[in-house]
Design an enzyme around this catalytic site. Structure first.
Site, short mmCIF file in Angstrom:
data_model
loop_
_atom_site.label_atom_id
_atom_site.label_comp_id
_atom_site.label_asym_id
_atom_site.label_seq_id
_atom_site.Cartn_x
_atom_site.Cartn_y
_atom_site.Cartn_z
N ARG A 132 106.79 -4.36 111.13
CA ARG A 132 105.46 -3.91 111.58
C ARG A 132 104.58 -5.08 111.98
NH1 ARG A 132 104.20 0.44 106.93
NH2 ARG A 132 104.94 -1.29 105.66
N HIS B 111 127.52 3.14 99.05
CA HIS B 111 126.17 2.84 98.55
C HIS B 111 126.24 2.03 97.24
CE1 HIS B 111 121.76 4.42 98.65
NE2 HIS B 111 121.80 3.21 98.13
P1 NDP Z 1 110.70 -4.25 101.07
O1 NDP Z 1 109.55 -3.32 101.04
O2 NDP Z 1 110.53 -5.62 100.50
O3 NDP Z 1 111.20 -4.43 102.57
C1 NDP Z 1 111.20 -3.39 103.49
C2 NDP Z 1 110.86 -3.97 104.81
O4 NDP Z 1 110.90 -2.93 105.78
C3 NDP Z 1 109.45 -4.56 104.85
O5 NDP Z 1 109.53 -5.90 105.26
C4 NDP Z 1 108.76 -3.72 105.91
O6 NDP Z 1 107.91 -4.48 106.73
C5 NDP Z 1 109.93 -3.23 106.74
N1 NDP Z 1 109.54 -2.12 107.59
C6 NDP Z 1 108.70 -1.09 107.31
N2 NDP Z 1 108.55 -0.33 108.40
C7 NDP Z 1 109.31 -0.89 109.36
C8 NDP Z 1 109.57 -0.57 110.72
N3 NDP Z 1 108.98 0.49 111.29
N4 NDP Z 1 110.42 -1.35 111.42
C9 NDP Z 1 110.99 -2.42 110.85
N5 NDP Z 1 110.76 -2.79 109.57
C10 NDP Z 1 109.94 -2.02 108.85
O7 NDP Z 1 111.90 -3.50 100.37
P2 NDP Z 1 113.30 -4.08 99.85
O8 NDP Z 1 113.71 -5.21 100.71
O9 NDP Z 1 113.22 -4.30 98.40
O10 NDP Z 1 114.24 -2.80 100.11
C11 NDP Z 1 114.39 -2.31 101.43
C12 NDP Z 1 115.18 -1.02 101.47
O11 NDP Z 1 116.55 -1.29 101.21
C13 NDP Z 1 114.79 0.03 100.44
O12 NDP Z 1 113.68 0.79 100.89
C14 NDP Z 1 116.05 0.85 100.33
O13 NDP Z 1 116.02 1.91 101.25
C15 NDP Z 1 117.16 -0.11 100.71
N6 NDP Z 1 118.01 -0.49 99.58
C16 NDP Z 1 119.34 -0.20 99.63
C17 NDP Z 1 120.18 -0.60 98.64
C18 NDP Z 1 121.62 -0.29 98.70
O14 NDP Z 1 122.23 -0.11 97.66
N7 NDP Z 1 122.22 -0.23 99.87
C19 NDP Z 1 119.70 -1.33 97.46
C20 NDP Z 1 118.28 -1.59 97.50
C21 NDP Z 1 117.49 -1.19 98.55
P3 NDP Z 1 106.35 -4.64 106.36
O15 NDP Z 1 106.35 -5.67 105.30
O16 NDP Z 1 105.76 -5.08 107.63
O17 NDP Z 1 105.89 -3.30 105.90
C1 DGY Z 2 117.67 1.61 95.95
O1 DGY Z 2 117.33 1.11 94.86
O2 DGY Z 2 116.87 2.10 96.74
C2 DGY Z 2 119.12 1.54 96.32
O3 DGY Z 2 119.44 2.32 97.38
C3 DGY Z 2 120.07 1.68 95.19
O4 DGY Z 2 119.87 0.66 94.29
#
Ligand code: NDP
Ligand code: DGY
Length: 330
Positions: free
Chosen positions: A187, A295
């Site tokens: 964003r 996952h």
């Molecule tokens: P964060 O909130 O730190 O990071 C999410 C990022 O997404 C932020 O930098 C945010 O940007 C960005 N974002 C939001 N909207 C958009 C957009 N429209 N286009 C591009 N980027 C965007 O979360 P985490 O890094 O801790 O986790 C991210 C995601 O990973 C979780 O929401 C979850 O869905 C997934 N996840 C999956 C796991 C797995 O097991 N596969 C484990 C853990 C997490 P901004 O800062 O500008 O808002």
């Molecule tokens: C999360 O925490 O959102 C992951 O998808 C699983 O750890």
């Protein structure tokens, strides 16, 4: 901030979780815990049946907590604590309307998820799953100069969609592989991250055009749902490797299948799909250039234990009317 009425608080825990999580709730001496004692998801009708009168809900990313669940719970419900960093399964607007506080588990799973992302990227780009299968099936003949060649990281451009906690941690781990450029989109530009990683902000279209590896680590929101469809894949290099560790709904899987079979992109690695589990006859599973994991991003023993404890502690803090380790701003 106000908590729930005086203890004991009625808490519903929607799954078997690491003992450390249940232990933290029990050690408080303030909760009457009712647990869905199964490794499988609580059916939605069972969730609806068990929530009336609870004060706290300890839930997982597979539980859909919507207006119907909140209505069924009634006004006693003060706190929801999810054992996940993703919160797309929770209707936050509905929580806000009802003054329900929501806890989640950022940071404790960042390293594990970043490790898995790097592993998935290497498995996909260097064709590890496909190659290992050839060894077992007898497809391994003599050493051949052009057999099982993939895309290397050295000298490459990595593009991250969503440079948050996990996106940053992935980049920090990839840089030592000799990555030449790190691009990111989101964003807003992030000057701190740019300094730390020598990364460059680009609009999505530019990133897709230039990246050799596209890594999706953003949150699932209305803006990111379906972000990767026909148009996005068409903009990517034919040699590009696409990695998604975010949520399955960010990708249009039919379009991904077409892009992988037509050669529009080279390969894809997914830790998340729609639905989960992906049916074993799903077309994507027939492709040798698609690596799919169930996952498991945060699946280290230590991480899951920390997530379970943090979920319990967030819940208890909310019920006591105290600050949580990590609370969503509603
Ligand atoms: P964060 O909130 O730190 O990071 C999410 C990022 O997404 C932020 O930098 C945010 O940007 C960005 N974002 C939001 N909207 C958009 C957009 N429209 N286009 C591009 N980027 C965007 O979360 P985490 O890094 O801790 O986790 C991210 C995601 O990973 C979780 O929401 C979850 O869905 C997934 N996840 C999956 C796991 C797995 O097991 N596969 C484990 C853990 C997490 P901004 O800062 O500008 O808002
Ligand atoms: C999360 O925490 O959102 C992951 O998808 C699983 O750890």
């Amino acid at each position: 901030t106000r908590g729930a009425e005086s203890p004991p608080w009625r808490v519903l825990l929607t799954r078997r979780v690491p003992d450390s999580g249940v232990g933290a709730l029990e050690a408080s001496g303030q909760c009457e815990v009712q647990q869905w004692d199964s490794d499988d998801q609580i059916p939605q009708e069972e969730l609806l049946r068990r929530v009336p009168g609870i004060h706290g809900l300890y839930c997982l990313l597979t539980d859909r907590v919507d207006a119907a669940v909140l209505d069924a719970a009634g006004p006693s419900l003060k706190v929801i604590s999810t054992m996940s960093v993703g919160f797309d399964h929770l209707s936050l607007d509905e929580c806000k309307k009802r003054g329900i506080r929501v806890g989640y588990t950022p940071d404790v799973l960042t390293d594990a998820t970043a490790e898995l992302t790097v592993g998935l990227l290497l498995a996909t780009s260097r064709r590890l799953v496909e190659a290992a299968a050839e060894v077992k099936s007898g497809g391994w003949g003599t050493w051949k100069p052009m057999w099982m060649c993939g895309q290397g990281l050295s000298g490459s451009t990595v593009g991250v969609v969503g440079l948050g906690r996990i996106g940053m941690a992935v980049c920090e781990r990839l840089k030592p592989f000799g990555v030449r450029r790190v691009l990111y989109t989101g964003r807003n530009p992030k000057p701190d991250a740019e300094r730390r990683l020598d990364a460059q902000f680009l609009p999505l279209q530019g990133l897709l055009r230039e990246a050799d590896f596209v890594v999706v680590s953003c949150a699932l929101t209305d803006a990111t749902r379906g972000l990767f469809g026909r148009e996005a894949f068409a903009r990517m290099k034919r040699s590009a490797v696409f990695i998604n560790v975010s949520r399955g709904l960010i990708v249009n899987q039919d379009d991904l299948y077409d892009a992988l079979t037509s050669g529009e992109i080279a390969a894809a690695g997914l830790d998340v799909t729609t639905p989960e589990p992906l049916p074993t006859d799903h077309p994507l599973l027939s492709l040798s250039n698609c690596v799919i994991m169930p996952h498991i991003g945060s699946a280290t023993i230590d991480t899951r234990s920390k997530m379970a404890v943090m979920t319990a502690e967030n819940l208890l803090a909310g019920l006591r009317g105290e600050p949580m380790h990590a609370e969503l701003k509603l």
